[in-house]
Structure formats: C-alpha cells, structure tokens
Design a protein around this motif. Structure first.
Motif, mmCIF file in Angstrom:
data_model
loop_
_atom_site.group_PDB
_atom_site.id
_atom_site.type_symbol
_atom_site.label_atom_id
_atom_site.label_comp_id
_atom_site.label_asym_id
_atom_site.label_seq_id
_atom_site.Cartn_x
_atom_site.Cartn_y
_atom_site.Cartn_z
ATOM 1 N N CYS A 1 21.828 49.675 -1.012
ATOM 2 C CA CYS A 1 20.930 49.005 -0.078
ATOM 3 C C CYS A 1 21.627 47.805 0.539
ATOM 4 C CB CYS A 1 19.643 48.569 -0.770
ATOM 5 S SG CYS A 1 19.864 47.310 -2.055
ATOM 6 N N ALA A 2 21.056 47.318 1.623
ATOM 7 C CA ALA A 2 21.559 46.105 2.261
ATOM 8 C C ALA A 2 20.498 45.586 3.215
ATOM 9 C CB ALA A 2 22.861 46.375 3.013
ATOM 10 N N GLY A 3 20.501 44.279 3.399
ATOM 11 C CA GLY A 3 19.531 43.657 4.281
ATOM 12 C C GLY A 3 20.194 42.808 5.343
ATOM 13 N N LEU A 4 19.406 42.531 6.370
ATOM 14 C CA LEU A 4 19.852 41.747 7.519
ATOM 15 C C LEU A 4 18.744 40.754 7.850
ATOM 16 C CD1 LEU A 4 22.054 41.801 9.899
ATOM 17 C CD2 LEU A 4 20.354 43.151 11.125
ATOM 18 N N GLU B 1 11.191 37.412 -12.392
ATOM 19 C CA GLU B 1 11.144 36.027 -11.928
ATOM 20 C C GLU B 1 12.074 35.823 -10.727
ATOM 21 O OE1 GLU B 1 12.423 31.670 -13.595
ATOM 22 O OE2 GLU B 1 11.441 33.029 -15.013
ATOM 23 N N GLY B 2 13.258 36.395 -10.792
ATOM 24 C CA GLY B 2 14.212 36.257 -9.695
ATOM 25 C C GLY B 2 13.747 36.908 -8.408
ATOM 26 N N LEU B 3 12.984 37.977 -8.525
ATOM 27 C CA LEU B 3 12.493 38.680 -7.339
ATOM 28 C C LEU B 3 11.219 38.051 -6.757
ATOM 29 C CD1 LEU B 3 13.143 42.359 -8.455
ATOM 30 C CD2 LEU B 3 14.390 41.053 -6.724
ATOM 31 N N THR B 4 10.598 37.168 -7.522
ATOM 32 C CA THR B 4 9.399 36.490 -7.037
ATOM 33 C C THR B 4 9.790 35.487 -5.958
ATOM 34 O OG1 THR B 4 8.339 36.727 -9.177
ATOM 35 C CG2 THR B 4 7.440 35.040 -7.705
ATOM 36 N N ASP B 5 9.166 35.606 -4.811
ATOM 37 C CA ASP B 5 9.442 34.691 -3.697
ATOM 38 C C ASP B 5 10.920 34.643 -3.332
ATOM 39 O OD1 ASP B 5 6.715 34.015 -3.548
ATOM 40 O OD2 ASP B 5 6.975 32.488 -5.106
ATOM 41 N N ASP B 6 11.580 35.804 -3.337
ATOM 42 C CA ASP B 6 13.022 35.855 -3.045
ATOM 43 C C ASP B 6 13.327 36.002 -1.556
ATOM 44 O OD1 ASP B 6 12.307 38.522 -2.635
ATOM 45 O OD2 ASP B 6 14.084 39.313 -3.637
ATOM 46 N N GLY B 7 12.318 35.955 -0.709
ATOM 47 C CA GLY B 7 12.544 36.050 0.731
ATOM 48 C C GLY B 7 12.660 37.460 1.256
ATOM 49 N N ALA B 8 12.332 38.451 0.440
ATOM 50 C CA ALA B 8 12.464 39.847 0.883
ATOM 51 C C ALA B 8 11.636 40.141 2.123
ATOM 52 C CB ALA B 8 12.097 40.804 -0.249
ATOM 53 N N GLU B 9 10.555 39.379 2.339
ATOM 54 C CA GLU B 9 9.727 39.613 3.520
ATOM 55 C C GLU B 9 10.506 39.376 4.819
ATOM 56 O OE1 GLU B 9 9.450 35.303 2.505
ATOM 57 O OE2 GLU B 9 9.297 37.141 1.318
ATOM 58 N N LEU B 10 11.607 38.650 4.756
ATOM 59 C CA LEU B 10 12.445 38.426 5.942
ATOM 60 C C LEU B 10 13.246 39.664 6.338
ATOM 61 C CD1 LEU B 10 13.810 34.867 5.097
ATOM 62 C CD2 LEU B 10 11.952 35.472 6.684
ATOM 63 N N LEU B 11 13.291 40.661 5.451
ATOM 64 C CA LEU B 11 14.087 41.866 5.682
ATOM 65 C C LEU B 11 13.301 42.946 6.418
ATOM 66 C CD1 LEU B 11 15.836 42.004 2.197
ATOM 67 C CD2 LEU B 11 16.663 40.950 4.311
ATOM 68 N N ALA B 12 12.377 42.521 7.253
ATOM 69 C CA ALA B 12 11.564 43.431 8.070
ATOM 70 C C ALA B 12 11.384 42.797 9.440
ATOM 71 C CB ALA B 12 10.211 43.671 7.410
ATOM 72 N N ALA B 13 11.126 43.632 10.431
ATOM 73 C CA ALA B 13 10.889 43.121 11.780
ATOM 74 C C ALA B 13 9.720 42.140 11.737
ATOM 75 C CB ALA B 13 10.592 44.275 12.725
ATOM 76 N N PRO B 14 9.747 41.090 12.495
ATOM 77 C CA PRO B 14 10.746 40.782 13.527
ATOM 78 C C PRO B 14 11.910 39.935 13.034
ATOM 79 C CG PRO B 14 8.963 39.219 13.690
ATOM 80 C CD PRO B 14 8.614 40.165 12.553
ATOM 81 N N SER B 15 11.956 39.582 11.736
ATOM 82 C CA SER B 15 12.974 38.656 11.247
ATOM 83 C C SER B 15 14.206 39.320 10.650
ATOM 84 C CB SER B 15 12.367 37.714 10.217
ATOM 85 O OG SER B 15 11.785 38.449 9.161
ATOM 86 N N GLY B 16 14.189 40.649 10.481
ATOM 87 C CA GLY B 16 15.339 41.291 9.863
ATOM 88 C C GLY B 16 15.184 42.791 9.744
ATOM 89 N N ALA B 17 16.000 43.355 8.866
ATOM 90 C CA ALA B 17 16.012 44.805 8.657
ATOM 91 C C ALA B 17 16.515 45.086 7.239
ATOM 92 C CB ALA B 17 16.918 45.485 9.675
ATOM 93 N N ALA C 1 19.835 33.159 17.928
ATOM 94 C CA ALA C 1 19.975 34.104 19.042
ATOM 95 C C ALA C 1 21.276 34.892 18.993
ATOM 96 C CB ALA C 1 19.867 33.363 20.372
ATOM 97 N N ASP C 2 22.291 34.371 18.314
ATOM 98 C CA ASP C 2 23.596 35.026 18.253
ATOM 99 C C ASP C 2 23.950 35.601 16.887
ATOM 100 O OD1 ASP C 2 24.260 34.306 20.957
ATOM 101 O OD2 ASP C 2 24.698 32.280 20.235
ATOM 102 N N THR C 3 23.326 35.125 15.832
ATOM 103 C CA THR C 3 23.795 35.367 14.470
ATOM 104 C C THR C 3 22.749 36.056 13.604
ATOM 105 O OG1 THR C 3 25.073 33.311 14.664
ATOM 106 C CG2 THR C 3 24.812 34.229 12.456
ATOM 107 N N ALA C 4 23.234 36.984 12.790
ATOM 108 C CA ALA C 4 22.429 37.591 11.729
ATOM 109 C C ALA C 4 23.217 37.456 10.438
ATOM 110 C CB ALA C 4 22.138 39.057 12.032
ATOM 111 N N GLU C 5 22.503 37.469 9.328
ATOM 112 C CA GLU C 5 23.148 37.299 8.035
ATOM 113 C C GLU C 5 22.915 38.527 7.160
ATOM 114 O OE1 GLU C 5 22.928 33.990 4.512
ATOM 115 O OE2 GLU C 5 22.909 33.324 6.600
ATOM 116 N N LEU C 6 23.991 39.003 6.542
ATOM 117 C CA LEU C 6 23.900 40.111 5.587
ATOM 118 C C LEU C 6 23.460 39.577 4.237
ATOM 119 C CD1 LEU C 6 27.222 42.026 6.332
ATOM 120 C CD2 LEU C 6 24.909 42.732 6.927
#
Length: 165
Positions: free
Chosen positions: A71-74, A42-58, A79-84
């Motif tokens: 593991c770790a995501g970005l 349940e916690g992993l459902t719709d957790d935003g993991a799709e943001l951890l891929a280009a072009p929105s993250g890594a 334009a200036d900031t990324a979030e871990l």
C-alpha cells in the motif's frame, strides 16, 4: 507473476490490514521488538489516514497474484507538492517490483492532480525504503519538516506527462 495497483478506500478491510502491518513493522523496528496489538491500535488512532482520500489525497493497494501485498498514500501539501506516506510492501513480497509500481501509481496520480513535486521523509532504519526511493529517482534534500521520526528527506520533480519510474 503479476502485480496490480489500484486506488482503494483507506478504510477498506484489506487496506486497514495493510496499514496495521505497516505500523506494526515500523514501530517494531523503532522499538527493537514486536509491537503489541494494543500499541498498533494506539498508533493508528488519529494517524491522519482521513487525509488519504479526496480531496486531500489518495491511497492505493498493490496486489500480487490477487493477494493484497502493498500500500501507499499520497497527501496534497500545496498547489505544487504532494507527500508520499505509508509506503509498504509486506516482507514476503519484497524484491518482486511492487514498491516501484506503488511509486509509479502515486506519481501518476500526483501529476493528474496538478502536482509537480513529490516529497517524503523516512528514518535511518528503513534502509529498504531509502533504497527504493533512490532507485526511482528520489534525491535526498534538506529537511522540510521536524517530524519526530524524520531523519532523511527525499523529493522528486515530476515533469508533466512523463512516464513514472
């Protein structure tokens, strides 16, 4: 004994298991008991993991002696900031340098993507994480969000071309 850290799709089999372990640990600490498989799902459902891929993250996976151990995501914020996010080292591998290598890899990636600042939020009970961030130059800053689990906020300015860490 060696660590390697490399980009990996957030939905690869090993990345998915690491994300499950991460969620299980942070949820279990929060609730004061082990999270069930259903709660983790349940916690992993719709957790935003799709943001951890280009072009929105890594997303990166750390391997210790070839075993997926961290593991770790970005996520790119502006334009200036990324979030871990989802910075996690399996308990049996803590204290071996993997956490610092995860941070260094994502700091390098953030610089390559033109970001000059990294930020993150974390909780009171994630003491090891707070220690890791402080050790690697992250400073506590005023709150930049109102997340339900955000109790400490950290940031680090990234000078162009300087080594991470």
């Amino acid at each position: 004994m060696t660590w390697t850290v490399a980009p990996e799709p957030v939905d690869s089999a090993e990345a998915a298991l690491l994300r499950r372990d991460y969620y299980g640990e942070v949820a279990g600490r929060y609730w004061g008991r082990q999270a069930t498989a259903e709660e983790i799902d349940e916690g992993l459902t719709d957790d935003g993991a799709e943001l951890l891929a280009a072009p929105s993250g890594a997303f990166v996976v750390g391997r210790f002696e070839g075993r997926a151990a961290a593991c770790a995501g970005l996520v790119l914020v502006d334009a200036d900031t990324a979030e871990l996010t989802r910075v996690f080292v399996r308990p049996e591998f803590r204290g071996t340098g993997g956490g610092g290598l995860l941070l260094a890899a994502l700091e390098e990636r953030a610089r390559a993507l033109g970001r000059s600042r990294l930020r993150l939020d974390t909780r009171n009970d994630l003491v090891e994480a707070r220690g890791l961030y402080a050790k690697h130059g992250y400073r506590e800053v005023p709150a930049f969000n109102r997340g339900p689990y955000a109790e400490h906020w950290f940031a680090k300015e990234l000078a162009p071309g300087t080594p991470a860490g």
